[in-house]
Design a protein around this motif. Structure first.
Motif, PDB file in Angstrom:
ATOM      1  N   ILE A 118       0.830  -1.208   0.000  1.00 16.64           N
ATOM      2  CA  ILE A 118       0.000   0.000   0.000  1.00 16.64           C
ATOM      3  C   ILE A 118       0.866   1.261   0.000  1.00 16.64           C
ATOM      4  O   ILE A 118       0.648   2.181  -0.794  1.00 16.64           O
ATOM      5  CB  ILE A 118      -0.964  -0.004   1.214  1.00 16.64           C
ATOM      6  N   LEU A 119       1.895   1.276   0.863  1.00 17.18           N
ATOM      7  CA  LEU A 119       2.761   2.463   0.918  1.00 17.18           C
ATOM      8  C   LEU A 119       3.462   2.692  -0.416  1.00 17.18           C
ATOM      9  O   LEU A 119       3.546   3.818  -0.909  1.00 17.18           O
ATOM     10  CB  LEU A 119       3.800   2.311   2.040  1.00 17.18           C
ATOM     11  N   SER A 120       3.974   1.604  -1.015  1.00 22.84           N
ATOM     12  CA  SER A 120       4.681   1.751  -2.292  1.00 22.84           C
ATOM     13  C   SER A 120       3.735   2.244  -3.374  1.00 22.84           C
ATOM     14  O   SER A 120       4.083   3.113  -4.173  1.00 22.84           O
ATOM     15  CB  SER A 120       5.295   0.420  -2.731  1.00 22.84           C
ATOM     16  N   ALA A 121       2.509   1.675  -3.394  1.00 19.59           N
ATOM     17  CA  ALA A 121       1.540   2.092  -4.411  1.00 19.59           C
ATOM     18  C   ALA A 121       1.199   3.570  -4.235  1.00 19.59           C
ATOM     19  O   ALA A 121       1.119   4.318  -5.216  1.00 19.59           O
ATOM     20  CB  ALA A 121       0.276   1.233  -4.315  1.00 19.59           C
ATOM     21  N   LEU A 122       1.026   3.984  -2.977  1.00 21.24           N
ATOM     22  CA  LEU A 122       0.741   5.402  -2.722  1.00 21.24           C
ATOM     23  C   LEU A 122       1.902   6.270  -3.185  1.00 21.24           C
ATOM     24  O   LEU A 122       1.719   7.299  -3.824  1.00 21.24           O
ATOM     25  CB  LEU A 122       0.476   5.632  -1.233  1.00 21.24           C
ATOM     26  N   GLY A 123       3.115   5.825  -2.853  1.00 21.79           N
ATOM     27  CA  GLY A 123       4.306   6.573  -3.236  1.00 21.79           C
ATOM     28  C   GLY A 123       4.436   6.697  -4.746  1.00 21.79           C
ATOM     29  O   GLY A 123       4.897   7.711  -5.269  1.00 21.79           O
ATOM     30  N   LEU A 124       3.995   5.645  -5.456  1.00 23.15           N
ATOM     31  CA  LEU A 124       4.085   5.657  -6.918  1.00 23.15           C
ATOM     32  C   LEU A 124       3.014   6.541  -7.539  1.00 23.15           C
ATOM     33  O   LEU A 124       3.241   7.208  -8.543  1.00 23.15           O
ATOM     34  CB  LEU A 124       3.938   4.227  -7.456  1.00 23.15           C
ATOM     35  N   LEU A 125       1.829   6.514  -6.926  1.00 27.40           N
ATOM     36  CA  LEU A 125       0.708   7.234  -7.528  1.00 27.40           C
ATOM     37  C   LEU A 125       0.670   8.708  -7.132  1.00 27.40           C
ATOM     38  O   LEU A 125       0.228   9.543  -7.905  1.00 27.40           O
ATOM     39  CB  LEU A 125      -0.616   6.570  -7.131  1.00 27.40           C
ATOM     40  N   ALA A 126       1.136   9.011  -5.918  1.00 29.40           N
ATOM     41  CA  ALA A 126       1.007  10.367  -5.392  1.00 29.40           C
ATOM     42  C   ALA A 126       1.528  11.451  -6.344  1.00 29.40           C
ATOM     43  O   ALA A 126       0.800  12.410  -6.628  1.00 29.40           O
ATOM     44  CB  ALA A 126       1.681  10.475  -4.038  1.00 29.40           C
ATOM     45  N   PRO A 127       2.750  11.319  -6.879  1.00 30.07           N
ATOM     46  CA  PRO A 127       3.259  12.403  -7.730  1.00 30.07           C
ATOM     47  C   PRO A 127       2.362  12.702  -8.914  1.00 30.07           C
ATOM     48  O   PRO A 127       2.093  13.878  -9.206  1.00 30.07           O
ATOM     49  CB  PRO A 127       4.621  11.865  -8.210  1.00 30.07           C
ATOM     50  N   SER A 128       1.824  11.656  -9.583  1.00 30.57           N
ATOM     51  CA  SER A 128       1.013  11.929 -10.774  1.00 30.57           C
ATOM     52  C   SER A 128      -0.333  12.525 -10.385  1.00 30.57           C
ATOM     53  O   SER A 128      -0.895  13.340 -11.109  1.00 30.57           O
ATOM     54  CB  SER A 128       0.840  10.661 -11.614  1.00 30.57           C
ATOM     55  N   VAL A 129      -0.854  12.127  -9.205  1.00 23.54           N
ATOM     56  CA  VAL A 129      -2.116  12.713  -8.745  1.00 23.54           C
ATOM     57  C   VAL A 129      -1.909  14.194  -8.435  1.00 23.54           C
ATOM     58  O   VAL A 129      -2.685  15.049  -8.859  1.00 23.54           O
ATOM     59  CB  VAL A 129      -2.639  11.976  -7.490  1.00 23.54           C
ATOM     60  N   LEU A 130      -0.804  14.471  -7.727  1.00 22.01           N
ATOM     61  CA  LEU A 130      -0.511  15.867  -7.379  1.00 22.01           C
ATOM     62  C   LEU A 130      -0.321  16.712  -8.631  1.00 22.01           C
ATOM     63  O   LEU A 130      -0.796  17.837  -8.735  1.00 22.01           O
ATOM     64  CB  LEU A 130       0.748  15.942  -6.514  1.00 22.01           C
ATOM     65  N   ARG A 131       0.376  16.104  -9.611  1.00 23.81           N
ATOM     66  CA  ARG A 131       0.636  16.830 -10.852  1.00 23.81           C
ATOM     67  C   ARG A 131      -0.688  17.149 -11.568  1.00 23.81           C
ATOM     68  O   ARG A 131      -0.878  18.222 -12.112  1.00 23.81           O
ATOM     69  CB  ARG A 131       1.515  15.981 -11.760  1.00 23.81           C
ATOM     70  N   ARG A 132      -1.598  16.187 -11.509  1.00 21.46           N
ATOM     71  CA  ARG A 132      -2.868  16.390 -12.186  1.00 21.46           C
ATOM     72  C   ARG A 132      -3.604  17.590 -11.630  1.00 21.46           C
ATOM     73  O   ARG A 132      -4.312  18.292 -12.323  1.00 21.46           O
ATOM     74  CB  ARG A 132      -3.718  15.111 -12.064  1.00 21.46           C
ATOM     75  N   PHE A 133      -3.470  17.780 -10.312  1.00 25.88           N
ATOM     76  CA  PHE A 133      -4.148  18.920  -9.693  1.00 25.88           C
ATOM     77  C   PHE A 133      -3.232  20.147  -9.607  1.00 25.88           C
ATOM     78  O   PHE A 133      -3.484  21.067  -8.837  1.00 25.88           O
ATOM     79  CB  PHE A 133      -4.671  18.535  -8.312  1.00 25.88           C
ATOM     80  N   ASP A 134      -2.154  20.089 -10.412  1.00 23.82           N
ATOM     81  CA  ASP A 134      -1.253  21.248 -10.498  1.00 23.82           C
ATOM     82  C   ASP A 134      -0.608  21.622  -9.169  1.00 23.82           C
ATOM     83  O   ASP A 134      -0.398  22.791  -8.886  1.00 23.82           O
ATOM     84  CB  ASP A 134      -1.994  22.474 -11.045  1.00 23.82           C
ATOM     85  N   ILE A 135      -0.383  20.607  -8.364  1.00 26.88           N
ATOM     86  CA  ILE A 135       0.276  20.906  -7.095  1.00 26.88           C
ATOM     87  C   ILE A 135       1.758  20.640  -7.278  1.00 26.88           C
ATOM     88  O   ILE A 135       2.178  19.569  -7.716  1.00 26.88           O
ATOM     89  CB  ILE A 135      -0.298  20.043  -5.947  1.00 26.88           C
ATOM     90  N   GLU A 136       2.556  21.624  -6.974  1.00 28.84           N
ATOM     91  CA  GLU A 136       4.002  21.527  -7.164  1.00 28.84           C
ATOM     92  C   GLU A 136       4.602  20.618  -6.078  1.00 28.84           C
ATOM     93  O   GLU A 136       4.234  20.704  -4.915  1.00 28.84           O
ATOM     94  CB  GLU A 136       4.594  22.951  -7.050  1.00 28.84           C
ATOM     95  N   VAL A 137       5.483  19.654  -6.496  1.00 28.82           N
ATOM     96  CA  VAL A 137       6.170  18.841  -5.483  1.00 28.82           C
ATOM     97  C   VAL A 137       7.671  19.032  -5.577  1.00 28.82           C
ATOM     98  O   VAL A 137       8.199  19.308  -6.637  1.00 28.82           O
ATOM     99  CB  VAL A 137       5.855  17.330  -5.566  1.00 28.82           C
TER     100      VAL A 137
END
Ligand SMILES: [Zn+2]
Length: 269
Positions: free
Chosen positions: A250-269
């Motif tokens: 679960i943690l790895s999947a979240l870590g993998l998905l989080a950046p693209s989700v954030l990018r979709r909502f235009d949140i800078e990481v």
């Protein structure tokens, strides 16, 4: 270890590895590629136990995983078991005990792991997407049987077969063509390797050193000492290990998905 633990460990290792590759080496994979790799690695982590034969004619016995595609996979397991036993007898040395069953022999060795990984890649290279769809169908079936064992038992092999076929077909439609799929071979190989590691921590051990002879034994069973070995199906396996594999996944999947989700909502990481 039991089927579900093997499958979960395969999924956890693949997801954690994908996250690590992404985070440390900047190697990005599409969500579909990650999902496919995870399913194939989970299925691959069950593959070595397709060496437990049952009674094909009476449709009985065999490992749970051998029942994935009904009597067809039961027959496959029977053949694998007999081949393994044949190789065992052909290569055994004077101190290796006599065996009547090939379980935990050939399919639990490093050369076999390498062969299966290489064979998968070779098939994909030679036959492209047509090999991919077959391999996906087979591996997704095993993964479903392992990861959702209660559901698979209730649903029965016909449903499992249909769902695997549908998932393989969906992937087939969305896979980019005109290329090799070396990742599939890696996922199958890593899965088999993770399976062997899972069996090593139980008391029976596996012949991991084959074909290196030790003290006139070719098939030395290597495992950790009985005192600290994990009891198959015990609390350590079903609660501690499965819990850990689930959390890692679960943690790895979240870590993998989080950046693209954030990018979709235009949140800078
Ligand atoms: Zn095994």
């Amino acid at each position: 270890m039991m089927g579900p633990s093997h499958a979960l460990s395969g999924a956890a290792v693949w997801l954690a590895g994908s996250w690590g590759l992404n985070y440390f080496a900047g190697y990005e994979q599409s969500p579909l590629a990650i999902a496919v790799g995870t399913a194939v690695c989970a299925g691959g982590a069950l593959f070595p136990d397709l060496d437990m034969s049952g009674k094909v004619t009476r449709n009985q016995g065999g490992a749970t995983v051998a029942r994935t595609f009904g009597v067809v996979s039961l027959f496959f397991a029977e053949v694998m078991e007999k081949i393994s036993l044949g190789v065992y007898h052909a290569t055994k040395l004077s101190k290796d005990p006599h065996r009547n069953n090939g379980h935990r022999t050939l399919t639990h060795t490093l050369p076999f792991t390498a062969l299966v990984g290489w064979g998968t890649t070779a098939l994909c290279t030679a036959y492209g997407k047509w090999a991919v769809i077959g391999i996906l169908f087979f591996m997704i079936g095993l993964a479903l049987r392992g990861l959702f064992d209660e559901w698979a038992k209730r649903a029965g092999w016909v449903i499992v077969t249909l769902v695997s076929a549908a998932a393989a077909y969906f992937t087939f439609l969305h896979l980019p063509g005109d290329r090799g799929y070396p990742m599939l071979g890696v996922a199958v190989g890593v899965g088999c390797f993770v399976h062997i590691m899972g069996d090593i921590i139980t008391s029976n051990g596996v012949p991991i050193l084959w074909p290196v002879p030790i003290k006139r034994r070719m098939w030395m069973m290597i495992g950790i000492p009985n005192k600290i070995a994990v009891k198959v199906g015990g609390k350590v396996e079903t609660v501690v290990l499965r819990g850990a594999f689930t959390v890692i996944s679960i943690l790895s999947a979240l870590g993998l998905l989080a950046p693209s989700v954030l990018r979709r909502f235009d949140i800078e990481v």
